[in-house]
Design a protein around this motif. Structure first.
Motif, PDB file in Angstrom:
ATOM      1  N   HIS A   7      35.983  47.195  49.824  1.00 11.84           N
ATOM      2  CA  HIS A   7      35.972  47.072  48.181  1.00 11.84           C
ATOM      3  C   HIS A   7      36.105  45.227  47.895  1.00 11.84           C
ATOM      4  O   HIS A   7      36.753  45.055  46.903  1.00 11.84           O
ATOM      5  CB  HIS A   7      37.324  47.737  47.210  1.00 11.84           C
ATOM      6  CG  HIS A   7      36.907  49.584  47.545  1.00 11.84           C
ATOM      7  ND1 HIS A   7      35.695  49.657  47.158  1.00 11.84           N
ATOM      8  CD2 HIS A   7      37.364  50.145  48.513  1.00 11.84           C
ATOM      9  CE1 HIS A   7      36.111  51.176  47.362  1.00 11.84           C
ATOM     10  NE2 HIS A   7      36.315  51.119  48.085  1.00 11.84           N
ATOM     11  N   GLN A   8      36.677  44.705  48.543  1.00 15.24           N
ATOM     12  CA  GLN A   8      36.849  42.926  48.199  1.00 15.24           C
ATOM     13  C   GLN A   8      35.449  42.484  48.229  1.00 15.24           C
ATOM     14  O   GLN A   8      34.258  42.781  48.637  1.00 15.24           O
ATOM     15  CB  GLN A   8      37.305  42.673  49.459  1.00 15.24           C
ATOM     16  CG  GLN A   8      38.532  43.081  49.843  1.00 15.24           C
ATOM     17  CD  GLN A   8      40.118  42.779  48.453  1.00 15.24           C
ATOM     18  OE1 GLN A   8      39.674  41.334  48.099  1.00 15.24           O
ATOM     19  NE2 GLN A   8      40.836  43.839  48.107  1.00 15.24           N
ATOM     20  N   GLU A   9      35.704  40.951  47.684  1.00 15.31           N
ATOM     21  CA  GLU A   9      34.060  40.223  47.480  1.00 15.31           C
ATOM     22  C   GLU A   9      33.903  39.291  48.786  1.00 15.31           C
ATOM     23  O   GLU A   9      34.675  38.944  48.743  1.00 15.31           O
ATOM     24  CB  GLU A   9      33.964  39.737  46.064  1.00 15.31           C
ATOM     25  CG  GLU A   9      33.787  40.212  44.795  1.00 15.31           C
ATOM     26  CD  GLU A   9      33.764  40.486  43.256  1.00 15.31           C
ATOM     27  OE1 GLU A   9      33.359  38.920  43.760  1.00 15.31           O
ATOM     28  OE2 GLU A   9      33.832  40.982  42.733  1.00 15.31           O
ATOM     29  N   VAL A  32      26.805  42.259  44.223  1.00 17.15           N
ATOM     30  CA  VAL A  32      27.581  42.318  42.848  1.00 17.15           C
ATOM     31  C   VAL A  32      26.992  40.632  41.843  1.00 17.15           C
ATOM     32  O   VAL A  32      26.479  41.088  40.828  1.00 17.15           O
ATOM     33  CB  VAL A  32      29.114  41.435  43.284  1.00 17.15           C
ATOM     34  CG1 VAL A  32      29.754  41.013  41.634  1.00 17.15           C
ATOM     35  CG2 VAL A  32      30.127  42.005  43.991  1.00 17.15           C
ATOM     36  N   ARG A  34      30.206  43.155  47.579  1.00 20.70           N
ATOM     37  CA  ARG A  34      31.301  44.164  48.026  1.00 20.70           C
ATOM     38  C   ARG A  34      31.188  44.750  49.049  1.00 20.70           C
ATOM     39  O   ARG A  34      30.490  45.633  48.962  1.00 20.70           O
ATOM     40  CB  ARG A  34      31.194  44.971  46.785  1.00 20.70           C
ATOM     41  CG  ARG A  34      33.098  46.026  46.432  1.00 20.70           C
ATOM     42  CD  ARG A  34      33.310  46.251  45.424  1.00 20.70           C
ATOM     43  NE  ARG A  34      33.690  45.536  44.084  1.00 20.70           N
ATOM     44  CZ  ARG A  34      32.688  44.834  43.625  1.00 20.70           C
ATOM     45  NH1 ARG A  34      32.090  46.020  43.090  1.00 20.70           N
ATOM     46  NH2 ARG A  34      32.757  44.081  42.174  1.00 20.70           N
TER      47      ARG A  34
END
Length: 355
Positions: A155-157, A132, A151
Motif C-alpha cells: 500500500h505504498q506508492e 495512481v 501502488r
C-alpha cells in the motif's frame, strides 16, 4: 491476418493446404503424440531474423492454432531436421515489434527504452494493486510515459518511468494487463488509460517475442517449421553407471531414464529446452528423493551408494530451477493472451483476483 486456409511450402517445394479451422491430426501411441511435419507452419523466426516493413506481423503470438503438450520425452520425438544448427539473431526493431514504424518513431521508442535505469529501485516481487497517476509527453506520434505512480501490495506508492520496464518482472506486466482488462483504472483520465494500455501492450509483446524465440516451442507454443533453439546435449555416454535421477557434478546435470532402458542427461543450463512433461516428471522424481530418501543410507533404487547432503542440496537446486522455469512459462502463456492471437483457455482465476 490469418485465414482459415494456409498454403505452406515444404522443403521439396510442394504446396500443402492446411485447414486450421479444424483440429490438426496427431498420431502416435498412447501417451506419445507425434506432430506431422507439414503442420509446422510458423514463420515467426524468419520475421524476427530478417525484419519486415509491412504492417502485419507473422509472429508466434498471432497464430490461431496453438498447442500445449505435457507428454514426457516429447523432445525425443522431434526429427533431427527440426532443430536449428545455429542460434538465430534478429534486429532490435523486430524484437520490439515495431518494424513497421517509420524511422524517427522507431529511434525515439528504442532510445527511451535503452536509457539507463536502476534495477534495484524498481525490481520487486510485490503485486501491483493500482496505478495512481501518469505523466507523459508525446513525440513522433508516440506517447512516452515519463512518470508512472504505482501502488503495490504494501500500500505504498512507487514511481517508475517507461524506461524502467526492462527491469520489471513479467508478473508486473501480468498485473498491469489484468488491471486494464478488469477496468480497475477507470479513475484515470481516458487519455492516460490509452497511453498506459499502448505502452504496456507494446512491452508485453516485446517480452513474448524475446521469450518465444529463446524458448522450447514444441512443449508450450504453436507449431513451428523449426524449433527456435539448438538441440540439447542430452547424450548420457560415459554416465551409464549413474543411478536414475542422480545429480552429476561435471557437467552439472541430472540423469533420467527414457524408453528401452536408455538414459539421458539434462544439463542445468539447458532446462529451458525441455517440454513441460519432461520437466514435471524429473521434478517429481527429484522431489520424492529429497523427501523420502535418507542421507547416508542404502535406499531403494540406489543400492550401490549412499546419498549425501551434497546430493540433497544439488537436487533441491534442480527442483527450484525447474519450478521457476514452469512458472515463467505459465506467466508468458497468460501474457500472450493479453497481446492477442492465442486461442487458449485463459486462467479465469486470474481475472477474479481482487485487491
Amino acid at each position: 491476418m490469418l485465414t482459415d486456409q494456409i498454403d505452406w511450402a515444404n522443403p521439396e517445394g510442394d504446396q500443402v493446404r492446411i485447414d486450421i479451422s479444424k483440429p490438426l491430426p496427431l498420431s502416435g501411441p498412447p501417451g506419445h503424440v507425434t506432430i506431422q511435419t507439414q503442420f509446422f507452419f510458423n514463420k515467426g523466426l524468419d520475421y524476427l531474423h530478417y525484419g519486415s516493413k509491412g504492417s502485419g506481423q507473422d509472429l508466434s503470438i498471432s497464430k490461431i492454432k496453438v498447442a500445449r503438450y505435457h507428454d514426457f520425452g516429447l523432445e525425443l520425438l522431434a526429427p533431427e531436421h527440426i532443430w536449428i544448427n545455429d542460434v538465430c539473431t534478429y534486429d532490435i526493431s523486430a524484437s520490439y515489434g515495431i518494424s513497421h514504424w517509420w524511422f524517427n518513431r522507431q529511434k525515439f521508442y528504442i532510445d527511451r527504452h535503452t536509457a539507463e535505469s536502476s534495477r534495484k529501485v524498481v525490481r520487486t516481487h510485490m503485486r501491483i494493486l493500482s496505478v495512481v497517476r501518469i505523466k507523459a509527453y508525446s513525440r513522433y506520434g508516440y506517447d512516452y510515459l515519463k512518470e508512472i505512480t504505482l501502488r503495490r501490495a504494501d500500500h505504498q506508492e512507487y514511481t517508475i518511468a517507461e524506461k524502467d520496464f526492462k527491469n520489471l518482472y513479467p508478473s508486473d506486466f501480468e498485473d498491469l494487463n489484468l488491471l486494464l482488462l478488469q477496468g480497475h483504472l477507470n479513475h484515470l483520465p481516458g487519455s492516460d488509460i490509452r497511453m498506459l494500455s499502448t505502452a504496456v501492450k507494446l512491452w508485453t509483446r516485446n517480452l513474448v517475442i524475446r521469450q518465444r524465440v529463446e524458448d522450447f516451442q514444441l512443449g508450450i507454443e504453436s507449431y513451428q517449421k523449426l524449433l527456435n533453439l539448438t538441440k540439447p546435449g542430452w547424450d548420457a555416454t560415459g554416465f551409464e553407471f549413474k543411478h536414475d535421477y542422480t545429480i552429476i557434478d561435471s557437467p552439472r546435470a541430472v540423469v533420467f531414464p527414457v524408453s528401452n532402458n536408455e538414459q539421458k542427461i539434462m544439463r542445468f543450463n539447458e532446462i529451458y529446452k525441455f517440454s513441460d512433461g519432461t520437466l514435471t516428471n524429473i521434478m517429481e522424481a527429484l522431489d520424492y528423493r529429497v523427501k523420502e530418501y535418507k542421507v547416508n543410507r542404502l535406499n531403494p533404487g540406489m543400492n550401490t551408494r549412499f546419498w549425501t547432503d551434497k546430493d540433497v542440496e544439488r537436487s533441491k537446486e534442480f527442483i527450484h530451477a525447474i519450478e521457476r522455469r514452469l512458472k515463467t512459462r505459465r506467466i508468458f502463456q497468460n501474457l500472450e493472451c493479453f497481446v492477442g492471437g492465442r486461442v487458449r483457455d485463459i486462467d479465469y482465476r486470474l481475472l477474479q483476483r481482487t485487491e
